[in-house]
Scaffold this active site. Structure first.
Site, PDB file in Angstrom:
ATOM      1  N   ARG A  13      -7.086 -20.194   7.447  1.00 30.69           N
ATOM      2  CA  ARG A  13      -7.250 -21.601   7.770  1.00 30.69           C
ATOM      3  C   ARG A  13      -8.676 -22.174   7.647  1.00 30.69           C
ATOM      4  O   ARG A  13      -8.987 -23.311   7.141  1.00 30.69           O
ATOM      5  CB  ARG A  13      -7.037 -21.703   9.255  1.00 30.69           C
ATOM      6  CG  ARG A  13      -5.572 -21.857   9.746  1.00 30.69           C
ATOM      7  CD  ARG A  13      -5.458 -22.139  11.196  1.00 30.69           C
ATOM      8  NE  ARG A  13      -4.070 -22.154  11.636  1.00 30.69           N
ATOM      9  CZ  ARG A  13      -3.233 -23.224  11.265  1.00 30.69           C
ATOM     10  NH1 ARG A  13      -3.536 -24.255  10.732  1.00 30.69           N
ATOM     11  NH2 ARG A  13      -1.885 -23.230  11.796  1.00 30.69           N
ATOM     12  N   GLY A  33      -2.873  -7.153   8.232  1.00 27.49           N
ATOM     13  CA  GLY A  33      -2.343  -7.648   9.604  1.00 27.49           C
ATOM     14  C   GLY A  33      -0.893  -8.119   9.574  1.00 27.49           C
ATOM     15  O   GLY A  33      -0.310  -8.020  10.401  1.00 27.49           O
ATOM     16  N   GLY A  35      -5.295  -3.028   8.804  1.00 25.72           N
ATOM     17  CA  GLY A  35      -4.937  -1.577   9.406  1.00 25.72           C
ATOM     18  C   GLY A  35      -4.856  -1.781  10.938  1.00 25.72           C
ATOM     19  O   GLY A  35      -4.692  -0.991  11.917  1.00 25.72           O
ATOM     20  N   LYS A  87      -8.206   0.789  -5.520  1.00 27.93           N
ATOM     21  CA  LYS A  87      -9.199   0.332  -4.768  1.00 27.93           C
ATOM     22  C   LYS A  87     -10.833   1.251  -5.188  1.00 27.93           C
ATOM     23  O   LYS A  87     -10.617   2.189  -5.020  1.00 27.93           O
ATOM     24  CB  LYS A  87      -9.290   0.277  -3.186  1.00 27.93           C
ATOM     25  CG  LYS A  87      -8.315  -0.292  -2.608  1.00 27.93           C
ATOM     26  CD  LYS A  87      -8.179  -0.190  -1.131  1.00 27.93           C
ATOM     27  CE  LYS A  87      -7.018  -1.035  -0.482  1.00 27.93           C
ATOM     28  NZ  LYS A  87      -7.158  -2.527  -0.282  1.00 27.93           N
ATOM     29  N   GLY A 117      -0.252  -3.616   3.905  1.00 26.79           N
ATOM     30  CA  GLY A 117      -0.884  -2.196   3.918  1.00 26.79           C
ATOM     31  C   GLY A 117       0.041  -1.265   5.002  1.00 26.79           C
ATOM     32  O   GLY A 117       1.070  -0.819   4.685  1.00 26.79           O
ATOM     33  N   SER A 118      -0.514  -0.929   6.060  1.00 28.10           N
ATOM     34  CA  SER A 118      -0.169   0.124   7.085  1.00 28.10           C
ATOM     35  C   SER A 118       1.302  -0.737   7.422  1.00 28.10           C
ATOM     36  O   SER A 118       1.858   0.127   8.143  1.00 28.10           O
ATOM     37  CB  SER A 118      -1.021  -0.052   8.030  1.00 28.10           C
ATOM     38  OG  SER A 118      -2.547  -0.073   7.632  1.00 28.10           O
ATOM     39  N   ASP A 157       0.900  -1.269   0.056  1.00 29.30           N
ATOM     40  CA  ASP A 157       0.013   0.070  -0.111  1.00 29.30           C
ATOM     41  C   ASP A 157       0.883   1.216  -0.202  1.00 29.30           C
ATOM     42  O   ASP A 157       1.756   1.436   0.813  1.00 29.30           O
ATOM     43  CB  ASP A 157      -1.005   0.088   1.117  1.00 29.30           C
ATOM     44  CG  ASP A 157      -1.937  -0.942   1.317  1.00 29.30           C
ATOM     45  OD1 ASP A 157      -2.348  -1.747   0.233  1.00 29.30           O
ATOM     46  OD2 ASP A 157      -2.831  -0.901   2.092  1.00 29.30           O
TER      47      ASP A 157
END
Lengths: 189, 293
Positions: free
Chosen positions: B168, B217, B156, B84, B238-239, B27
């Site tokens: 899973r 995550g 995030g 996005k 991302g973050s 990102d």
């Protein structure tokens, strides 16, 4: 026979599956030691700038270049052709091709993903019948040195052979037609 | 050859996802970050105005990014640029396609635009990626034309637990379906609320018919190695990169760990001295993963 598939990033799995279906043992190559007992090497499609960096960090750049220079058969597709080229156009300034295939190749030579396309190709060496050409953000060969052109699309070469090196700017590993892999394997044995 | 080339086929749309396998999609919110990402070895960037952790913090309605900002990123990097649109917002998707975005993410991180329908992705030349928390959701998105699935995780948060749960769940159900008898597949289709032909295809292939990546995550090289070993084929970060202390070395380390995910010695080597990871959040108020139907 064991054929290595460079497995740093990209569509290496598809190549390994095609080779396995042809009865060849496919070995994923991520580190120099993996090159030790392979008879040939496949350089898959993927993101060439990413692969270029990982060649260095994985310490594969030199051993791979030495192996191919000394005659190990090599089948490069899409980004793999960019890795082998002597000159890369529209590349990153720090992109360092191996210089083993005497061509000038332009990255994303046909445009962005919305311009990616399929087109039938005539490839004499695989026999009669169109070969499905799958071109994904494909590179375009703009200057050709010593290699022999095995297929053209419009006015650009899309499949080359130069000694033991084969280079395709399209993706035979995605086409469900294994004739080109068969030709390469036949050359290796 | 006189045949006109065929663009926008399922094979070329899924094909680009196959080319991104084993890579890291990062990102980025501006051209400078995009440059850092490409320098670090990202296989693609996701252009967006705010990373998910900022969307969380700021609240309000999150929409498609300013096209000028996406264009600036397209002009800066040579790798694929994704962007996005909101769930169901086909007009935003049309704009992204018109500007030549390489992959459109119909994303739960933005505020949904439609509470019943996702975008009809077959209608587009540009390929789409969609998030999924379970196999039924993944197959519904594929039935709508998605060419890549990413497990959603909880974007995030910097917390990998949701990504692991989703991977899973999807992969566990695929393993079960692989063992199912033909008549049990009818039951699976009903239970998953997914088209029977796709359930049968999963049973035959032993995997999704499109590549499956992991998102939401990932904050460390070991996180990337974890989800790759669980069965993800590439990762979105991302973050996790640009909210960390020192983005560039962390980005490089995650790229290497994603390639060498089975080699703990390499993951160890690249994990050293990266500074603090993003702080993260334990109990997010907004749960992006619940968006999408």
């Amino acid at each position: 026979m064991r054929i290595g598939v460079l497995a740093l990033q990209g569509a290496f799995r598809e190549h390994a599956e095609v080779l396995s279906a042809l009865g060849v043992e496919a070995v994923l190559v991520k580190l120099p030691a993996h090159l030790n007992d392979v008879d040939a090497i496949v350089l898959p499609g993927g993101e060439s700038t990413t692969q270029d960096k990982l060649l260095t960090t994985s310490e594969l750049r030199e051993p791979l270049a030495i192996a191919v220079r000394s005659g190990m058969p090599c089948f490069a597709t899409c980004a793999g052709v960019i890795l082998l080229a002597t000159e890369v156009l529209d590349g990153r300034p720090d992109q360092t091709p191996l210089g083993l295939l005497d061509i000038s190749v332009r990255r994303n030579g046909y445009g962005r993903q919305i311009d990616s396309f399929e087109a039938p190709l005539e490839i004499g060496v695989v026999g009669p019948g169109d070969f499905p050409g799958v071109f994904i953000r494909a590179p375009k060969i703009e200057r050709l040195g010593s290699g022999e052109v095995l297929a053209m699309h419009h006015d650009s070469p899309v499949l080359l052979r130069d000694g033991a090196i084969w280079g395709a700017t399209f993706h035979p590993e995605l086409s469900r037609d294994s004739r080109l892999h068969q030709q390469f394997v036949a050359q290796c044995s | 050859m006189t045949d006109a080339p065929a663009t926008g086929t399922a094979r070329v749309k899924r094909g680009l996802a196959e080319m991104l396998r084993g890579g890291v999609i990062m990102d980025v919110v501006d051209a400078a970050q995009a440059k850092i990402a490409e320098d670090a070895g990202a296989c693609a960037v996701m252009a967006l105005e705010r990373v998910p952790s900022d969307i969380r913090r700021d609240g309000g309605i999150a929409r498609m990014s300013d096209p000028a900002m996406i264009e600036a990123i397209q002009a800066t990097v040579t790798i694929p640029v994704m962007a996005k649109c909101r769930i169901g917002h086909f007009a935003e998707a049309q704009v992204l396609q018109a500007m030549g975005v390489d992959y459109i993410d119909e994303s739960e991180v933005l505020s949904p635009a439609d509470e019943a329908y996702h975008v009809d992705k077959w209608a587009f030349t540009a390929p789409f990626v969609c998030g999924a928390t379970n196999l039924g959701e993944a197959l519904r998105r594929i039935s709508e034309g998605a060419c890549m699935i990413r497990s959603k995780g909880e974007a995030g948060t910097g917390n990998i637990i949701e990504a692991v749960r989703h991977l899973r769940s999807i992969l566990g159900d695929i393993r079960a379906i692989r063992q199912a008898s033909p008549e049990e597949l009818f039951g699976w289709a009903k239970e998953l609320r997914a088209p029977l032909d796709l359930v049968q295809e999963v049973a035959a292939l032993g995997e999704l018919p499109v590549p499956m990546f992991c998102a939401g995550g990932i904050a460390t090289p070991a996180d990337a190695a974890l989800v790759m070993q669980l069965g993800a084929q590439a990762v979105f970060v991302g973050s996790g990169i640009f909210k960390s202390d020192d983005p560039s070395p962390r980005a490089k380390a995650i790229v290497e760990a994603t390639t060498h995910y089975q080699d703990a010695d390499i993951v160890l080597k690249v994990s050293k001295g990266l500074g603090d990871a993003m702080r993260g959040e334990n109990n997010p108020q907004i749960r992006f993963e619940e968006r999408g139907w």
